[in-house]
Design a protein around this motif. Structure first.
Motif, mmCIF file in Angstrom:
data_model
loop_
_atom_site.group_PDB
_atom_site.id
_atom_site.type_symbol
_atom_site.label_atom_id
_atom_site.label_comp_id
_atom_site.label_asym_id
_atom_site.label_seq_id
_atom_site.Cartn_x
_atom_site.Cartn_y
_atom_site.Cartn_z
ATOM 1 N N SER A 43 0.829 -1.204 0.000
ATOM 2 C CA SER A 43 0.000 0.000 0.000
ATOM 3 C C SER A 43 0.861 1.251 0.000
ATOM 4 C CB SER A 43 -0.931 0.005 1.202
ATOM 5 O OG SER A 43 -1.853 -1.058 1.093
ATOM 6 N N SER A 46 2.346 1.656 -3.418
ATOM 7 C CA SER A 46 1.299 2.060 -4.343
ATOM 8 C C SER A 46 0.969 3.537 -4.169
ATOM 9 C CB SER A 46 0.056 1.207 -4.131
ATOM 10 O OG SER A 46 -0.981 1.645 -4.975
ATOM 11 N N LYS A 51 0.270 4.190 -8.485
ATOM 12 C CA LYS A 51 -0.197 3.005 -9.194
ATOM 13 C C LYS A 51 -1.121 2.194 -8.296
ATOM 14 C CE LYS A 51 3.049 0.696 -11.526
ATOM 15 N NZ LYS A 51 4.351 0.115 -11.891
ATOM 16 N N PRO A 52 -2.123 1.558 -8.889
ATOM 17 C CA PRO A 52 -2.986 0.688 -8.089
ATOM 18 C C PRO A 52 -2.221 -0.563 -7.663
ATOM 19 C CG PRO A 52 -3.469 0.411 -10.399
ATOM 20 C CD PRO A 52 -2.472 1.539 -10.299
ATOM 21 N N THR A 53 -2.688 -1.203 -6.609
ATOM 22 C CA THR A 53 -2.075 -2.460 -6.193
ATOM 23 C C THR A 53 -2.601 -3.584 -7.087
ATOM 24 O OG1 THR A 53 -3.824 -3.009 -4.625
ATOM 25 C CG2 THR A 53 -1.942 -1.692 -3.790
ATOM 26 N N GLU A 56 -6.040 -4.473 -5.954
ATOM 27 C CA GLU A 56 -7.089 -3.575 -6.457
ATOM 28 C C GLU A 56 -7.507 -3.967 -7.870
ATOM 29 O OE1 GLU A 56 -6.465 0.795 -4.581
ATOM 30 O OE2 GLU A 56 -4.709 -0.012 -5.616
ATOM 31 N N VAL A 124 0.407 -4.535 -13.266
ATOM 32 C CA VAL A 124 0.059 -3.123 -13.215
ATOM 33 C C VAL A 124 1.082 -2.416 -14.092
ATOM 34 C CG1 VAL A 124 -0.178 -1.095 -11.748
ATOM 35 C CG2 VAL A 124 -0.913 -3.344 -10.910
ATOM 36 N N ARG A 127 -0.180 4.052 -13.724
ATOM 37 C CA ARG A 127 -1.287 4.557 -12.900
ATOM 38 C C ARG A 127 -2.660 4.287 -13.511
ATOM 39 N NH1 ARG A 127 0.233 10.129 -10.175
ATOM 40 N NH2 ARG A 127 2.410 9.717 -9.772
ATOM 41 N N LYS A 161 -7.883 3.284 -16.682
ATOM 42 C CA LYS A 161 -8.603 4.207 -15.816
ATOM 43 C C LYS A 161 -8.943 5.431 -16.659
ATOM 44 C CE LYS A 161 -8.444 5.846 -11.106
ATOM 45 N NZ LYS A 161 -7.576 6.005 -9.935
ATOM 46 N N TRP A 166 -12.133 2.686 -13.474
ATOM 47 C CA TRP A 166 -11.486 1.578 -14.168
ATOM 48 C C TRP A 166 -12.496 0.904 -15.095
ATOM 49 C CZ3 TRP A 166 -6.496 0.782 -14.509
ATOM 50 C CH2 TRP A 166 -5.658 1.328 -13.534
#
Length: 180
Positions: A43, A46, A51-53, A56, A124, A127, A161, A166
């Motif tokens: 977390s 991220s 950037k999302p995990t 996520e 990932v 972002r 996104k 998303w």
């Protein structure tokens, strides 16, 4: 000289830890419980990068699956970008716009599908983009006979996104071939 050696050793050790964490996270299991990297560290990383995990991104499937459970093809189509491409499991036709995606789900939802991920590999990219690929099962019911069966398939979801939301921009799903 000793200070340089210690600094190099610390850099090498940090690099090894990062590599080990990358391997632990990137082996294909999106679930946080299968990673050796603590959730708090993920977390924090991220949040720094924006950037999302991986968790996520993996969770976007759950949202898509929940849309399936509504039985409303429009709600499912809402999960897709207007210019999305859908290569569906149960149709040979490539769907390239909302009307075609809705049409596919009008028929597919009659089988009361419920998806269940078996294995997920999440990448990932930045972002605003990520890919989730792997294996899933669909538990479906034949609308004519009421017979229940499970279909094993492989999938790829490409997400972007857009406008803070998303969306699926590319979704491929195909029946898992027999081992050959």
């Amino acid at each position: 000289m000793k200070r340089q050696i210690r600094t190099r050793a610390a850099v090498v050790t940090a690099g090894a830890l990062i590599a080990a964490a990358t391997v632990a996270v990137g082996v294909g299991v999106a679930s946080p419980e299968h990673s050796d990297v603590p959730a708090a560290a993920k977390s924090a990383n991220s949040a720094k990068s924006g950037k999302p995990t991986k968790a996520e991104i993996a969770g976007l499937f759950d949202q898509w699956n929940a849309a399936l459970q509504t039985g409303d093809p429009e709600k499912v189509a809402d999960r897709y970008a207007p210019d999305a491409v859908l290569l569906p499991t149960a149709s040979p036709k490539i769907r390239t716009n909302r009307a075609e995606i809705v049409d596919y789900f009008e028929h597919f939802l009659q089988k009361k599908p419920q998806g269940e991920k078996i294995r997920s590999v999440v990448n990932v990219l930045d972002r605003n983009s990520a890919i989730d690929a792997g294996l899933y099962e669909f538990h479906i019911t034949d609308p004519a006979t009421g017979e229940k069966k499970t279909v094993e398939a492989r999938y790829t979801y490409e997400y972007e996104k857009r406008g803070g939301k998303w969306l699926i921009v590319n979704h491929h799903s195909s029946v898992l071939p027999a081992e050959g």
